[in-house]
Each structure stands twice: as C-alpha cells, then as structure tokens.
Design an enzyme around this catalytic site. Structure first.
Site, PDB file in Angstrom:
ATOM      1  N   THR A 237       0.812  -1.405  -0.051  1.00 44.00           N
ATOM      2  CA  THR A 237       0.102   0.025   0.003  1.00 44.00           C
ATOM      3  C   THR A 237       0.996   1.743   0.218  1.00 44.00           C
ATOM      4  O   THR A 237       1.538   1.491   0.646  1.00 44.00           O
ATOM      5  CB  THR A 237      -1.352  -0.420   1.555  1.00 44.00           C
ATOM      6  OG1 THR A 237      -1.776  -0.824   1.583  1.00 44.00           O
ATOM      7  CG2 THR A 237      -2.018   0.800   1.184  1.00 44.00           C
ATOM      8  N   CYS A 325      35.085   4.086  16.645  1.00 42.52           N
ATOM      9  CA  CYS A 325      34.064   3.508  17.461  1.00 42.52           C
ATOM     10  C   CYS A 325      32.503   3.527  17.571  1.00 42.52           C
ATOM     11  O   CYS A 325      31.739   2.892  18.379  1.00 42.52           O
ATOM     12  CB  CYS A 325      34.489   4.254  19.086  1.00 42.52           C
ATOM     13  SG  CYS A 325      36.217   3.802  19.437  1.00 42.52           S
TER      14      CYS A 325
END
Ligand SMILES: *Cc1c(COP(=O)(O)O)cnc(C)c1O
Length: 386
Positions: A237, A325
């Site tokens: 949809t 990191c």
C-alpha cells in the site's frame, strides 16, 4: 545555548510546510489509493500529483518514478532488480570502493550467487576515473552503479561521462543521488542514467519514503511481491502522507536551490579556510571544489574523532565521524580508507554537513572546535606542534 546541528548528511528535519502538506493524509484523506471508491480516488489523485511534480523536477516521465521506502530499498531494487532481470545477458557488475553500504552490500549478496563484482578504486580526492570504468567493462557487464555525491567526503563524480560510456556498451547505469537530489540542479538526462535512487529525509522530507527513477524500457525484476501497486514494480500500500511530503520537499527545494548552493558553498569554504587557519595538521578530505556544497570533512592529526565528537556534543554541536568506535567493526570508514588516508588520520576525522537553518552557526563552530582540539592534543602523547 541552543544546540546546533551539523549532521544534515545523516538526516534533515521535516520542513514545517512538508508536515502541513502531509497532515490531511493521515486523517481526513486516509484512503487507500488502490480502492475504487471516493476515499481511494482522493488518495490516488494525491499520489499521482506528487509523482508528476517529482518527475517534472527530474525531467522524467511520471511513469518512470517508483515510490519505495527509502534510499536503501531503492538501491537494493536497482542493483538486485537489474542483475536478475539481465542475468540472461551476463553476470558482471561494476561499482566503486566509496559507495554507501546500501549499494555495496547488495553487490556482495549477489556475489554469493553467480554474479561477479568489480569494485573500482578512487584517487586521493575520492574521484573515479571514467577510463577505469571503460577498461572494467566486459561483454558480461550488465550494470554499473556509481554514486553522485559521496555522503562522507562530499566528492561529486563525473557521472555524465561514465553514463555515456555505459550507454555506448549497452550497460545499465545506476546512481544513488541521495545526497544530491534537491541539493544540486540536475536532470536524469544530464546524468545519463537508467536508474537513480533518492530519499526524502535527506531533503527536508519525511523518513521512510524514497524513489527509484527507472528509465522507460529498463528491465527490473521486482523483489517486493504482492499487490499490483506501482505498475507491479513494487507491491505494498502506498505511503500516501510520505509521498505527498516528498513532493512538497521537492517543490520547496526547486524554489531555493540556486540560492542554497551559493550560500552553502560560501559557508563551506569559510569553514574549511577557518579550520586550516586556526589549527595545524588539518587535512581536508574529498575534492576541494567538486564537492557537495554542504559538506566539510576534515582529519585532525593526533586526536580521536569520538573524543572530539563527544566534546562538541557537550558544547551543543552535533556532527559525525568516520573514526572507528562509531562502527561495530572498529574499522575506520571504508571511504576514508579508499582515499588512502593513514589510519591515524582516519581516526581523527569529523564530518560537518550543513543545512538551511545552520548557516548562521558557522562562526560558533569555528570558535568552538579549535579549543576542543587543543585540549585533547594537550593530553595526547603523539602531538607535537609543527
Ligand atoms: C542516508 C543515505 C542512504 C540511506 O537512505 P535511507 O532512506 O535512510 O534508506 C543511502 N545512501 C546515502 C548516500 C545516504 O546518505
């Protein structure tokens, strides 16, 4: 002090006009565009009007626009869809080292089947050499996927030239223009592409809505199977509020494009010049001029990207880093590695991406970063002023 956002490359806020345009489609005009009644018709009209507006901006035909859930889906649809549709012709795909993961990962997925992928290198500025593309094409090549503007280092690729090479050899050419649609003026013919991906949330539209431009006659195997939406190219949809918001965002971009390019380029170059003046051992990553108007990516020697990012965050400035990191793998950004940056410099990289509302905060950033760097360098055993 009010926090400032220098991370428009990650996402942008919705423009209030975009939100206003979307709101009725959550409630009053909630219909399913595939329904035949009046509710459905109203929603369908909105979807088709949006499609026409976006197509006009790209100088494409409305039937060439397929709505998706975002840039990632569009890239997957282009790469896998073209590969499967053309497997009778060949199995070779060409892409580059600096593509977004949403292109590289579908390529790696295909490699596990019987497809072969050539990943082209870039030069120190992040540019792909069109001659490398020409040399990599074989009679088995079915698709070339090269991005327009790089999200990390901002480098803009010579797409028209690559597109001409692809067309001469009958190879489909896909680009992801997620960082450039609504930020730079271009049409799909300017870029010589068969396929182009974009995402609304990078241009002041909502998240979860994107598009794939599919040039007429281009064959793609759908990978969402279900209903007959989008001419059977993408089942599910329609995200009507998202589609309406996307079109509104494009309409707003159309009106302000030239001024924005001019203003952001001036602020970008002021930032780059200012950083290099106020700090030593600072390197600009990416091409100095062939780059996104809103992108500044620098490496600062002997400081960690995360340390700077978190210190800036405490001072109310949001940016991003290509250092390790921030990623699960602890490896620095593949894009910074591809331009040949040594690990130490890649770990000290910061990206500042500007947007419409940030431009006035450039001075604050220029005042804030150098003392942060000085403080971190004071406790770094590696730093020696040159
Ligand atoms: C944000 C981004 C994507 C992912 O788009 P989504 O709509 O979030 O899936 C892909 N490529 C680039 C270059 C991006 O910046």
């Amino acid at each position: 002090m009010k926090p400032v956002y220098f991370d428009y490359g990650a996402t942008t806020p919705c423009d209030p006009e975009v939100v206003a345009a979307m709101l009725p489609y959550f409630s009053d005009r909630f219909g399913n565009p595939s329904s035949m009644h009046a509710f459905g018709k109203k929603a369908k009209e909105a979807v088709e009007e949006a499609r026409e507006g976006i197509a006009a901006f790209l100088e494409a035909a409305p039937g060439e626009i397929v709505f998706t859930s975002g840039g990632t889906e569009s890239n997957n649809m282009a790469v896998k869809g073209a590969a499967y549709a053309r497997r009778g012709k060949g199995n070779h795909i060409i892409t580059s080292q600096i593509e977004h993961h949403a292109v590289l990962e579908p390529c790696h997925f295909l490699e596990q089947e019987w497809f072969e992928v050539t990943i082209l290198p870039v030069d120190g500025d992040g540019l792909i050499n069109p001659d490398d593309v020409r040399r990599a094409i074989t009679d088995k090549t079915i698709l070339i996927s090269i991005m327009h503007g790089n999200n990390e280092i901002g480098t803009i690729q010579p797409l028209a030239e690559i597109g001409r090479i692809a067309r001469d050899r009958g190879v489909y050419f896909h680009t992801e223009a997620v960082q450039t649609l609504g930020h730079l003026p271009f049409s799909v013919d300017d870029l010589h592409v068969e396929l182009l991906s974009a995402s609304a949330h990078k241009l002041y539209g909502p998240k979860g809505i994107g598009l794939l431009y599919v040039r007429k006659g281009t064959r793609l195997t759908p990978f969402m199977h279900g209903g007959e939406q989008e001419n059977r190219r993408r089942a599910s949809t329609h995200n009507v509020p998202g589609i309406v918001g996307f079109a509104k965002a494009i309409e707003l971009a159309r009106g302000s494009l030239e001024k924005e390019v001019r203003d952001l380029t001036a602020f970008r170059d002021k930032l780059i010049g200012g950083f290099q003046k106020e700090m030593d051992q600072v390197k600009l990553n990416g091409h100095p001029t062939q780059r996104l108007p809103n992108n500044v990516n620098i490496s600062i020697a002997h400081v960690e990207g995360e340390g700077m990012l978190l210190s800036l965050d405490m001072l109310g400035i949001a940016c991003s880093t290509g250092s390790a990191c921030s990623s699960a793998s602890l490896a620095p950004s593949h894009v910074l590695m591809a331009i040949g940056l040594p690990h130490e410099l890649a770990h000290g990289s910061l990206r500042f991406s500007m947007g419409r509302p940030t431009t006035a905060d450039v001075d604050r950033l220029l005042e804030t970063l150098p003392p942060v760097v000085a403080k971190l360098r004071a406790i770094s055993p590696l730093y020696r002023k040159t």
